[in-house]
Design an enzyme around this catalytic site. Structure first.
Site, mmCIF file in Angstrom:
data_model
loop_
_atom_site.group_PDB
_atom_site.id
_atom_site.type_symbol
_atom_site.label_atom_id
_atom_site.label_comp_id
_atom_site.label_asym_id
_atom_site.label_seq_id
_atom_site.Cartn_x
_atom_site.Cartn_y
_atom_site.Cartn_z
ATOM 1 N N GLY A 227 0.837 -1.217 0.000
ATOM 2 C CA GLY A 227 0.000 0.000 0.000
ATOM 3 C C GLY A 227 0.864 1.255 0.000
ATOM 4 O O GLY A 227 2.096 1.171 0.001
ATOM 5 N N LEU A 228 0.206 2.433 -0.003
ATOM 6 C CA LEU A 228 0.954 3.709 -0.009
ATOM 7 C C LEU A 228 1.858 3.812 1.220
ATOM 8 O O LEU A 228 3.045 4.132 1.115
ATOM 9 C CB LEU A 228 -0.018 4.903 -0.023
ATOM 10 C CG LEU A 228 -0.660 5.299 -1.353
ATOM 11 C CD1 LEU A 228 -1.435 6.608 -1.186
ATOM 12 C CD2 LEU A 228 0.375 5.467 -2.465
ATOM 13 N N CYS B 58 -2.282 10.478 11.375
ATOM 14 C CA CYS B 58 -1.287 11.417 10.834
ATOM 15 C C CYS B 58 -1.545 12.855 11.286
ATOM 16 O O CYS B 58 -0.622 13.557 11.725
ATOM 17 C CB CYS B 58 -1.261 11.341 9.311
ATOM 18 S SG CYS B 58 -2.871 11.234 8.536
ATOM 19 N N HIS C 252 -0.044 17.159 4.848
ATOM 20 C CA HIS C 252 -1.211 17.694 5.557
ATOM 21 C C HIS C 252 -0.835 19.039 6.185
ATOM 22 O O HIS C 252 0.269 19.199 6.711
ATOM 23 C CB HIS C 252 -1.646 16.756 6.688
ATOM 24 C CG HIS C 252 -2.372 15.521 6.259
ATOM 25 N ND1 HIS C 252 -2.760 15.248 4.966
ATOM 26 C CD2 HIS C 252 -2.780 14.452 6.996
ATOM 27 C CE1 HIS C 252 -3.375 14.075 4.919
ATOM 28 N NE2 HIS C 252 -3.406 13.562 6.128
ATOM 29 N N ASN D 64 2.311 13.496 5.443
ATOM 30 C CA ASN D 64 1.417 12.593 6.182
ATOM 31 C C ASN D 64 1.783 11.117 6.009
ATOM 32 O O ASN D 64 1.423 10.277 6.828
ATOM 33 C CB ASN D 64 -0.040 12.807 5.764
ATOM 34 C CG ASN D 64 -0.231 12.709 4.256
ATOM 35 O OD1 ASN D 64 0.223 13.574 3.530
ATOM 36 N ND2 ASN D 64 -0.878 11.660 3.781
HETATM 37 C C1 2RA Z 1 -6.561 10.680 6.209
HETATM 38 N N1 2RA Z 1 -5.754 10.700 8.501
HETATM 39 O O1 2RA Z 1 -5.809 11.637 5.998
HETATM 40 C C2 2RA Z 1 -6.516 9.938 7.534
HETATM 41 C C3 2RA Z 1 -5.963 8.556 7.370
HETATM 42 N N2 2RA Z 1 -4.645 8.556 6.884
HETATM 43 O O2 2RA Z 1 -7.385 10.263 5.389
#
Ligand code: 2RA
Length: 333
Positions: free
Chosen positions: A10-11, A126, A235, A308
């Site tokens: 996965g990522l 994250c 993020h 993230n």
């Molecule tokens: C999102 N924090 O950014 C959630 C799961 N990685 O979608």
């Protein structure tokens, strides 16, 4: 040192392999685990090919550590099986985070609480990780009382399906297999994960609950609005933080400059402030746009950005594994 990666394709799994190689994690055998249909598929790590193995074979191999990034149901079912075999599990899902018997760990804040008894360790969400890393030292000096956070989260947090949706929409196509209920390109979605009865989303409640658990203070009041934006990685978060004690901005700046895991990026006169594109491939939490909230006492506004997939997931998990190896070399099997 045998290490299993559950969800290796996965990522986050792919990012885990990258971070483990970059940080020269001392593993001697890698056990990539993915879905049954992927068994036998080859995964490249440090120039060597490793075949994906089944969950049962990975458990039987009794790795010292298993890092999970395969969703909550897989973790709920299989993490205890690894633990019973003597493996220490670090799990990226939300399955164990609020379990009172499990530790929720961001190494810069609370790795010291870990003991050899902790066989399932939860990696926080994250968006929570970057927030608590940024506030860690300020909390010790000024005592955080209330946090109002608005997030601007990249599509990589959802996964490959969301990345594909953005790319297809960006190319002018209708998404062939959309991850979101609405278009994401040239749009923002105030909707991450599912809505709960209280009108907040699970993502927002994760930030509320996980922040208090990691900072070890249930009296901290947190309210969150989590938003998905058409960004490919990184993020961002706008924080409004009320403290118990008064502060001087220069002191805040100095404390952030010495906060473990933080990189201060704050010089508006030079248009210098954290941006998602600058977080790609970095493990630091970028902090900037420091300014006093003039509308109420002892309150600070700041802007926090992090990759993230790295500090928000893979790197935090690897740092926990490094702590385990450094401080509690798991019994070699
Ligand atoms: C999102 N924090 O950014 C959630 C799961 N990685 O979608």
């Amino acid at each position: 040192m045998k290490l299993a990666i559950v969800g290796a394709t996965g990522l986050v799994g792919t990012e885990l392999l990258k971070v483990l190689a970059e940080r020269q994690f001392p593993l001697t055998e890698l056990l990539p685990v993915a879905s049954a249909k992927s068994v036998g598929q080859l995964v490249e790590f440090r120039g060597k090919q490793y075949p994906v193995v089944s969950m049962d074979d990975a458990i039987a191999a009794r790795p010292e550590i298993a890092i999970f990034s395969a969703g909550g149901s897989v973790s709920k079912e299989h993490a205890p099986r690894f633990a019973a075999a003597g493996t220490t599990v670090i799990d990226n899902s939300s399955a164990w985070r609020m379990d009172p018997t499990k530790k929720l760990v961001v190494p810069e804040l609370n790795a010291f609480t870990l003991t050899a008894e902790d066989k399932i360790i939860a990696n926080p969400n994250c968006s929570t990780i970057q927030l608590v890393v940024a506030l860690n030292e300020l909390h010790k000096v000024y005592q955080v009382q209330r946090i109002v956070v608005s997030t601007y989260q990249s599509v990589t947090g959802t996964g490959k399906k969301a990345v594909d949706q953005l790319l297809e929409e960006r190319a002018g196509q209708t998404a062939s297999n959309p991850a979101y209920p609405h278009p994401i390109d040239l749009n923002v979605l105030p909707h991450i994960d599912v809505f709960e009865d209280n009108g907040y989303t699970k993502e927002e409640m994760k930030m509320v609950n996980e922040t208090k658990k990691i900072m070890g203070d249930d009296s901290i009041r947190v309210t969150a609005t989590c938003v998905r934006i058409p960004v490919m990685g990184g993020h961002s978060e706008a924080l409004n933080v009320e403290f118990a004690r008064e502060f001087e901005l220069d002191d805040v700046r100095a404390i952030l400059a010495r906060t473990p895991g933080v990189e201060l990026v704050d010089d508006p006169s030079q248009n210098r402030y954290p941006m998602p594109k600058d977080s790609h491939g970095k493990d630091a939490v970028l902090v900037g746009r420091l300014r006093r909230d003039e509308t109420q006492p002892r309150t600070l506004n700041l802007w926090v950005v992090a990759d993230n997939l790295r500090k928000g997931a893979a790197t935090n998990a690897v740092q926990i594994a490094e702590y385990l190896v450094r401080e509690m070399v798991p019994a070699s099997h």
